[in-house]
Write an enzyme that holds these catalytic residues in place. Structure first.
Site, short mmCIF file in Angstrom:
data_model
loop_
_atom_site.label_atom_id
_atom_site.label_comp_id
_atom_site.label_asym_id
_atom_site.label_seq_id
_atom_site.Cartn_x
_atom_site.Cartn_y
_atom_site.Cartn_z
CB SER A 129 3.19 1.38 6.09
OG SER A 129 1.93 1.70 6.60
CG ASP B 45 0.10 -4.08 2.79
OD1 ASP B 45 0.49 -3.59 1.71
OD2 ASP B 45 -0.16 -3.40 3.80
CG HIS C 62 -0.42 0.28 2.51
ND1 HIS C 62 -0.20 -0.70 3.46
CD2 HIS C 62 -0.01 1.44 3.09
CE1 HIS C 62 0.30 -0.16 4.55
NE2 HIS C 62 0.43 1.14 4.35
#
Length: 280
Positions: free
Chosen positions: A232, A137, A71
């Site tokens: 992230s 992810d 992402h």
């Protein structure tokens, strides 16, 4: 973390979000401490070449490859390694252009784009909120040239077995330290936070998104410690072994009985090695 539903398309992976429902995939360290300098020598920082700094973290898994979150996908990235204080002019680091990016083919990019679009309505919101699956992810990023390994820059080995529930873990990143901030003010110095690996069954009771066998959940029953906006793609290390990368979680970060969600690296070792072997 991916602040799920709130990232504008032009800032994919940055954690900068407009107001919206509290369904989030975010990235930041809350309730942690400043890591000892260069104690996490595999930690990478993704930045945009246009000057927007500190959008995601990453992990050096090969002298020419960094693993991060799918992402965080975007154009014109630079990657910094060997960094501790991203605001210090005296902190030496190595900086690289990204020559190629490879998101995991099973990651649901359509769902991500829908989440970030201006066309989000009740129908799409139901599709996103009711058991949305953000598995896999991951994204591999190839550096323009190999890094120079030293005390501040090291490769982190891939796991050879799964972690156990109850394992003592830690995560790291330059993300926000404010669990309620939607603008994600990021810390200058690399932060670490201690977490405990929790069962996926317990985790699934805390989140509306699907918790799969390709995910790990880590946090504390009492909350207050978590990764959050800006972290992230950074590493989750359990009992000294690289086991996860920061993916998504709740808003605000660090809610009681609401662990953060991480990609299970053990489930993806073959894919990581295949990408390196095929494209190096």
């Amino acid at each position: 973390y991916l602040l799920l539903l709130c990232l504008p398309l032009t800032l994919m992976g940055t954690g900068a979000v407009p107001p919206g429902p509290s369904i989030e995939i975010h990235p930041r360290i809350v309730g942690g401490w400043e890591c000892d300098k260069h104690s996490q020598p595999w930690q990478a920082l993704l930045t945009f070449t246009n000057g927007l700094d500190g959008v995601c973290g990453g992990v050096l898994v090969h002298p020419q490859w960094v693993l991060t979150a799918a992402h965080c996908i975007g154009d014109n990235y630079k990657i910094k390694l060997g960094l501790h204080d991203r605001f210090s002019k005296d902190d030496p680091f190595q900086e690289f252009q990204v020559s190629a990016s490879f998101p995991h083919p099973s990651y649901n990019m359509r769902l991500l784009k829908l989440l970030l679009s201006d066309e989000l309505n009740d129908t799409y919101y139901d599709e996103i909120s009711l058991g949305a699956d953000f598995s896999h992810d991951l994204m591999m990023m190839q550096l323009e040239k190999p890094v120079q390994l030293n005390d501040a820059v090291q490769v982190l080995d891939l796991p050879t077995q799964e972690p156990q529930v109850g394992s003592k873990c830690h995560a790291s990143g330059w993300g926000s330290m404010d669990p309620y901030s939607r603008n994600f003010p990021r810390t200058g110095k690399l932060q670490c936070v201690d977490l405990t690996l929790m069962s996926n069954n317990e985790c699934s009771r805390s989140h509306i998104f699907k918790i799969t066998d390709d995910m790990l959940c880590a946090g504390h029953i009492k909350g207050r410690k978590d990764t959050c906006g800006g972290d992230s793609g950074g590493p989750l290390i359990c009992d000294g072994v690289f086991q996860g990368t920061t993916s998504w979680g709740s808003y605000p970060c660090g809610k009681p009985r609401t662990p953060g969600v991480y990609v299970k690296i053990f489930s993806h070792v073959d894919w990581i090695r295949e990408i390196i072997a095929t494209h190096s």
